[in-house]
Write an enzyme that holds these catalytic residues in place. Structure first.
Site, mmCIF file in Angstrom:
data_model
loop_
_atom_site.group_PDB
_atom_site.id
_atom_site.type_symbol
_atom_site.label_atom_id
_atom_site.label_comp_id
_atom_site.label_asym_id
_atom_site.label_seq_id
_atom_site.Cartn_x
_atom_site.Cartn_y
_atom_site.Cartn_z
ATOM 1 N N ASP A 249 26.932 -1.149 52.935
ATOM 2 C CA ASP A 249 27.210 0.283 52.819
ATOM 3 C C ASP A 249 26.285 0.899 51.793
ATOM 4 O OD1 ASP A 249 29.336 -0.061 54.377
ATOM 5 O OD2 ASP A 249 30.856 0.197 52.825
ATOM 6 N N LYS A 271 22.708 5.209 55.631
ATOM 7 C CA LYS A 271 21.862 6.298 56.127
ATOM 8 C C LYS A 271 20.671 5.709 56.848
ATOM 9 C CE LYS A 271 22.839 10.490 54.018
ATOM 10 N NZ LYS A 271 23.060 10.493 52.593
ATOM 11 N N MET A 384 38.036 9.222 48.362
ATOM 12 C CA MET A 384 37.306 10.255 49.118
ATOM 13 C C MET A 384 37.969 11.622 48.941
ATOM 14 S SD MET A 384 36.423 8.060 52.524
ATOM 15 C CE MET A 384 37.875 7.041 52.539
HETATM 16 N N1 SAH Z 1 36.521 -0.092 50.269
HETATM 17 C C1 SAH Z 1 36.295 0.763 49.142
HETATM 18 C C2 SAH Z 1 36.565 2.209 49.450
HETATM 19 C C3 SAH Z 1 35.612 2.775 50.441
HETATM 20 S S1 SAH Z 1 35.884 4.467 50.773
HETATM 21 C C4 SAH Z 1 37.136 0.266 47.960
HETATM 22 O O1 SAH Z 1 37.996 -0.577 48.147
HETATM 23 O O2 SAH Z 1 36.915 0.724 46.846
HETATM 24 C C5 SAH Z 1 34.757 5.251 49.671
HETATM 25 C C6 SAH Z 1 35.492 5.851 48.518
HETATM 26 O O3 SAH Z 1 35.827 4.821 47.597
HETATM 27 C C7 SAH Z 1 34.680 6.822 47.704
HETATM 28 O O4 SAH Z 1 34.682 8.112 48.273
HETATM 29 C C8 SAH Z 1 35.425 6.795 46.388
HETATM 30 O O5 SAH Z 1 36.601 7.543 46.465
HETATM 31 C C9 SAH Z 1 35.828 5.346 46.302
HETATM 32 N N2 SAH Z 1 34.878 4.550 45.516
HETATM 33 C C10 SAH Z 1 34.105 3.530 45.923
HETATM 34 N N3 SAH Z 1 33.414 3.002 44.906
HETATM 35 C C11 SAH Z 1 33.761 3.710 43.816
HETATM 36 C C12 SAH Z 1 33.393 3.648 42.440
HETATM 37 N N4 SAH Z 1 32.520 2.746 41.985
HETATM 38 N N5 SAH Z 1 33.962 4.530 41.598
HETATM 39 C C13 SAH Z 1 34.858 5.425 42.020
HETATM 40 N N6 SAH Z 1 35.232 5.518 43.299
HETATM 41 C C14 SAH Z 1 34.704 4.684 44.187
#
Ligand code: SAH
Length: 467
Positions: A249, A271, A384
């Protein structure tokens, strides 16, 4: 990194050493491992230098080094134990376009000679840019101990056999052949029957590998955690090291991708160039097609793959194609955000439930159990959620939540650019807008950073004292 490590081909190249004392001897010992044409300059050479000259291994010139000596030289060592004389040699060497080293003078040298572990043709070079010679010695010792002396011989025999191994397809199969040879069959054969046995073993192993069925590919759906490489699981790390293909990702950080095997194909699915994002079907197809080629694919997802990671679609596609797969969990963003704001996501007497919710789903803003979320002690990690902040506030207030409910926004959790923003339900959209949150952010609804809670308690106590 100030010094870039390279291996210079010195076969037939001119290497000059100004100096004929012990300092020069130490460098010459290393240089004489190569097939360079070595010239030594100086009067009153110590016995060792004289002996090398007598044996024809170096050409000894009983005079100082002159500019014309440097023409066409690849390396010039100034090893005269005299700063002024060495500076002169360095100057004329440099003027002739050679790479110059002044022994024990990091500052004025163009290159430095690393500590070396020699299992020719396998060479390990260790450098600390002069920062810690003790460390270099320690590493050298460790590496020396871990590489058997026979490694060089095996590598030479292997090298001669490389052409034959080209019948194997590039990638996994060839790699498996070589790792079996170097780590299992080669050392055994060498111990049992020496060089002859090793040569025979190479033939046998190759025949067996050709005859073996193609190994089936597989896909591991791996959580990469929130960004800090130290928050990877050992299993994730190991798999990244083995993978032929890494599909990741956009949120997976560069520091983590660095851990992939150098030969691995690394594909970002976030992307396409500057164009639109990948469609989920395209990702599924890619996973399946690489697995069909016998590749070991690591599908790296930020955080935990089972949290808002569209995991089901990929599992279904892999099942439909009959590809073997497994899930490796990771640390989800909410866990990192809680850790770094020093709060517990659950607390006895406060919240016995915890929600992970996404503010967005396929239909836009996601609907939730608003009534539960609006309860005074509800705690939720909102993923998100940046664009949905106003919507969230509206829905929660409408269902009876207080505007004072704390909301902590953690942007780039666990990364060097992490930011923690303190808001309340009422101020959330404004705080987000004012702080220009551009990185991934998770919002902890119902939780304030520990420091803020403690400060508020202190304030309460002092107010009570005053009252
Ligand atoms: N599978 C991921 C989530 C993916 S959805 C997990 O378990 O964390 C993507 C969302 O995850 C982003 O929009 C944000 O809200 C959150 N996210 C992912 N990495 C992050 C980080 N390092 N700091 C804060 N939020 C994060």
């Amino acid at each position: 990194m100030k010094h870039f490590p390279i291996f210079v081909n010195l076969v037939g190249q001119k290497v000059l050493v100004a100096g004929v004392g012990e300092t020069a001897v130490a460098k010459l010992r290393l240089i004489l491992k190569t097939e360079a044409e070595v010239h030594v300059f100086g009067q009153d050479a110590v016995d060792q230098v004289q002996a090398w000259a007598d044996a024809g291994r170096v050409t000894l010139h009983n005079r100082v080094l002159k500019p014309e000596d440097c023409w066409g030289a690849t390396l010039v060592y100034a090893a005269q134990d005299d700063a002024a004389l060495d500076a002169r040699v360095a100057r004329i060497g440099r003027a002739a376009g050679a790479m110059v080293n002044i022994v024990d003078n990091l500052q004025d040298s163009m290159f430095i000679t690393p500590a070396i572990v020699d299992r020719d043709p396998v060479t390990v070079a260790i450098g600390t840019e002069g920062a810690a010679p003790v460390l270099a010695r320690h590493i050298k010792k460790t590496v020396e101990e871990s590489l058997p002396p026979s490694l060089g011989l095996l590598a030479r025999l292997g090298q001669a056999f490389r052409g034959a191994v080209e019948v194997l397809p590039m990638g996994r199969k060839r790699r498996d052949f070589w790792s079996k040879f170097y780590f299992e069959r080669g050392p055994l054969a060498l111990a049992e029957g020496g060089e002859v046995a090793v040569k025979a073993e190479l033939e046998t192993l190759l025949a067996q590998t050709i005859a073996a069925k193609r190994s089936p590919g597989r896909v591991d759906l791996v959580g990469a955690g929130p960004g800090d490489p130290e928050l990877l699981t050992l299993k994730a790390r190991k798999l990244m090291h083995e993978a032929d293909v890494v599909l990741h990702d956009q949120l997976v950080t560069r520091d983590i991708l660095e851990l992939a095997r150098r030969e691995a194909i690394v594909i970002e699915t976030g992307k396409k160039g500057f164009g639109p994002s990948w469609k989920q079907e395209e990702i599924n197809d890619l996973l399946v097609s690489h697995a069909a080629q016998g590749h070991h694919v690591v599908r790296l997802k930020s955080g935990d793959p089972a949290v808002f990671g569209r995991l089901d679609e990929e599992m279904d596609a892999l099942d439909a194609a009959g590809v073997d797969w497994a899930i490796v969990p990771g640390i989800t963003a909410a866990s990192a955000a809680a850790a770094n704001t020093r709060v517990s996501l659950t607390q006895r007497g406060r919240n016995s439930a915890l929600q992970f919710l996404t503010a967005h789903d396929v239909n836009g803003f996601a609907d939730q159990q608003w009534r539960d979320l609006a309860k005074p002690d509800a705690v939720a990690a909102v993923y998100m959620g940046k664009k949905a902040a106003t919507f969230l506030r509206g829905r929660l207030l409408m269902h009876g939540a207080s505007g004072d409910v704390p909301v902590t926004v953690v942007e780039n959790a666990s990364r060097p650019d992490q930011r923690i923003l303190q808001a309340t339900l009422m101020t959330l959209p404004e705080v987000l807008a004012a702080s220009d949150v551009s990185g991934p952010a998770v919002m902890l609804l119902g939780l304030a950073p520990r420091a803020a809670v403690e400060a508020a308690m202190d304030l309460d106590i002092s107010e009570m004292e005053q009252a």
